[in-house]
Design an enzyme around this catalytic site. Structure first.
Site, PDB file in Angstrom:
ATOM      1  CD  GLU A  42      39.521  28.654  34.964  1.00 21.36           C
ATOM      2  OE1 GLU A  42      39.414  27.419  35.102  1.00 21.36           O
ATOM      3  OE2 GLU A  42      40.224  29.371  35.713  1.00 21.36           O
ATOM      4  NE  ARG A  51      38.183  32.137  49.742  1.00 20.43           N
ATOM      5  CZ  ARG A  51      38.532  33.383  50.081  1.00 20.43           C
ATOM      6  NH1 ARG A  51      38.459  33.766  51.339  1.00 20.43           N
ATOM      7  NH2 ARG A  51      38.943  34.249  49.181  1.00 20.43           N
ATOM      8  CB  CYS A  75      35.167  33.779  38.150  1.00 20.80           C
ATOM      9  SG  CYS A  75      36.019  35.334  38.480  1.00 20.80           S
ATOM     10  CG  HIS A 134      40.277  32.971  36.714  1.00 14.71           C
ATOM     11  ND1 HIS A 134      39.533  31.815  36.761  1.00 14.71           N
ATOM     12  CD2 HIS A 134      39.616  33.875  37.504  1.00 14.71           C
ATOM     13  CE1 HIS A 134      38.474  32.000  37.552  1.00 14.71           C
ATOM     14  NE2 HIS A 134      38.508  33.241  38.015  1.00 14.71           N
TER      15      HIS A 134
END
Lengths: 222, 222, 222, 222
Positions: free
Chosen positions: C87, C97, C150, C174
């Site tokens: 990242e 979500r 995360c 990730h």
């Protein structure tokens, strides 16, 4: 009044009822819009097929008997597809991931026992793709119509043709969702009805005028 | 005739020149169609930005000075996206996968040295997505505007706003390819210009009327 | 025996508890396998973080205090990703979500009120990608860590570092699903644990040895 | 020494030479690793097929004549696929998107003139998928093997079987890229060789032991 492809000749354009919780199916919306239109001197007759194994082929056969078309294009909705995709082949196999509108869910059953494993479309699929692209409408050849009611009807159609309606040509096109459907289902591509109607009109015009398909790749390595 | 959001007030809508071998860029086609329109009592002024690092921000700043808008929406083309995607955040980083239209290809360079790492959009992004979906136009929040000229302009815009144009609100929307572009690039989703114009009009209307954004998830787990 | 990057120096490697109905999380399985290993003269200490907003950062901070590492790499599971993705940036925003393991679902809330909008990773992300690829392990730079737990932990980590642990470097990777997870979720890519362990070992080795990152594009146009 | 499926009986496992610029093809690497293994009392014999239309079927036929197997599984590489995908049907059509290793690029040519449009796999494809998933190895049924050399060999195999080797059963499995291939091609899924070898061993074991396939959906709506 006499030969094929003369005024008076008919094209049958079928679409499906909504399924899988939807209240609209772009395939029939397109067909309905083109019902009564004249394309390459043929009159378009639209028919709505139930999204049901078995009953869909019965309804198709009735429409064939009633209208005696010169050419049949069956349309179906395909989630996840971006373009007007012209199917290459229908396979003799039902394998339903979800139940149909009558609650039936056949798994690994032949559509017509004893019939061939598959039939190729008898439409000029490469020329149809090329004609659509030339008009700026996204299109491609598809190597699989799935194993649900769409493939079921496509196979049923091609089997009818092989059984004795051999002057008749036929094929299948999958179409994306409508924007209003995609607006409720993020990350699904779509096309608006107007462009799909224009695309199907173009595809029919090519199909009616072209007898020898283009030799242009539309394949996949896998 | 003077205050905010009254007749006379202006919305600046920017689009880009074509890039990466294309001869058209839907972002500027949309802006051009809405140039001169009145939306929520604001007059839309369109501006075309070069697809060039540096020069794009210079052009944006000139348009800000010339038109003194109340709100700015910058548009950019995004291959592979299905919908009108409203960007959440601009990051202070150029990392160009391909050269820009002037042949420059910055890699891992700050857009504005010493500026913050990122700025959030100051538009009501969730309300804009909801407003588009309510009209049947596919839309979603995007968590990354990339690291190319689109993000560059978005960051440049938000930095300008933070520097002293704080009455001004701004944000960025990525739009899909046009059908005529997708027709040459199989498996790319698209939307026609008309629906994108309608979508941007709707998004601007929501952005102008809504001050407190909806509290509705638009996130991703990764 | 005291200075940085000498024997005795520690790398903290964190992974998460399973979430979203899973019974395993590859991120912690990887960390567990490398716990106690020596990489570039640093001892790896693994820590398991709860998949909960807030509590995850508290646990991270405790591990930082307890182990006083020289470098921190936080790992997280990402459905739908094919490779080890490093990242680039953490953003100051929670937008869940789905609920976390404690049932909380923050929407559009700052992770740390008043903190910067984002922090860039302080690890040499391009060199890490290059090092992995050189070993035949798929890897890429990612422009968004999402808006779930995360990104929350990644932001919390970088904020800690910025607050006064500035000798400490940190970043986030990730990782895909494990094969056993993908076997239950068709069309999800995966990588087996062994290759991910080898990949994280390689990434840590590069991160510990490289201070000036490669200048090699890892960006996206959108 | 006596009947079918006794010690002495042979399974033929084919893979392809590298193509499309690659220097390795996972399909043959898997076959090579299993060459000589005993699975369900059958000895595995590996064969390498050229990635060439025509020549690939010739080589397959020679291997059939030389080894007189009880079962044949042909393997091929498929970019973009995540799992071990068991093909349902082979179609009588070459349509090459790229030239083969001999520079030939047939477009819309029947593989065997006058042969059926398609053959279904005679392996228990649903049981194979279920067996793989039960071992934690991602797998699914595929509805199209494409129109390149993979489908060509699959069709050639099934046609041979239909022509008089009817005790022989056969099918095709597509496999993903290897990690070392995916490391050079971002956003491509992969699986390491070891898991694919284990997967093919499992699939062969199921194929050899199961005569009546499971009735479990593996279809697609489109």
């Amino acid at each position: 009044m006499t030969g094929s492809d003369t005024p008076g000749a008919v094209v049958l354009l079928t679409g499906f009822a909504p399924f899988d919780g939807e209240t609209i199916n772009p395939s029939f919306e397109i067909a309905r819009r083109l019902d009564g239109a004249t394309i390459a001197e043929h009159r378009v007759i639209a028919a709505k097929l139930p999204c049901e194994f078995g009953a869909a082929i019965v309804a198709l056969r009735e429409a064939l008997d009633a209208h005696r078309p010169r050419l049949v294009l069956a349309l179906g909705q395909a989630d996840g597809r971006c373009d007007l995709s012209i199917e290459r082949i229908a396979i003799n196999m039902d394998d339903a991931r979800i139940p149909d509108n009558a609650g039936r869910q056949p798994v690994d059953e032949a559509i017509v026992a004893g019939a061939p494993a598959a039939y190729f479309s008898t439409l000029p699929i490469k020329a149809m793709v090329a004609g659509l692209r030339a008009k700026g409408i996204p299109s491609s050849v598809s190597q699989s119509a799935g194993t649900y009611v769409c493939n079921h009807v496509f196979f049923g159609l091609m089997h009818e043709l092989a059984q004795g309606r051999q002057a008749l040509r036929g094929g299948f096109m999958h179409v994306p969702l409508l924007p209003e459907q995609a607006a409720r289902r993020p990350e699904q591509p779509c096309l608006p009805l107007e462009i799909m109607v224009e695309g199907v009109r173009t595809a029919l015009e090519v199909a009616l005028r072209v007898r020898v398909d283009l030799r242009e790749t539309g394949g996949r390595t896998a």
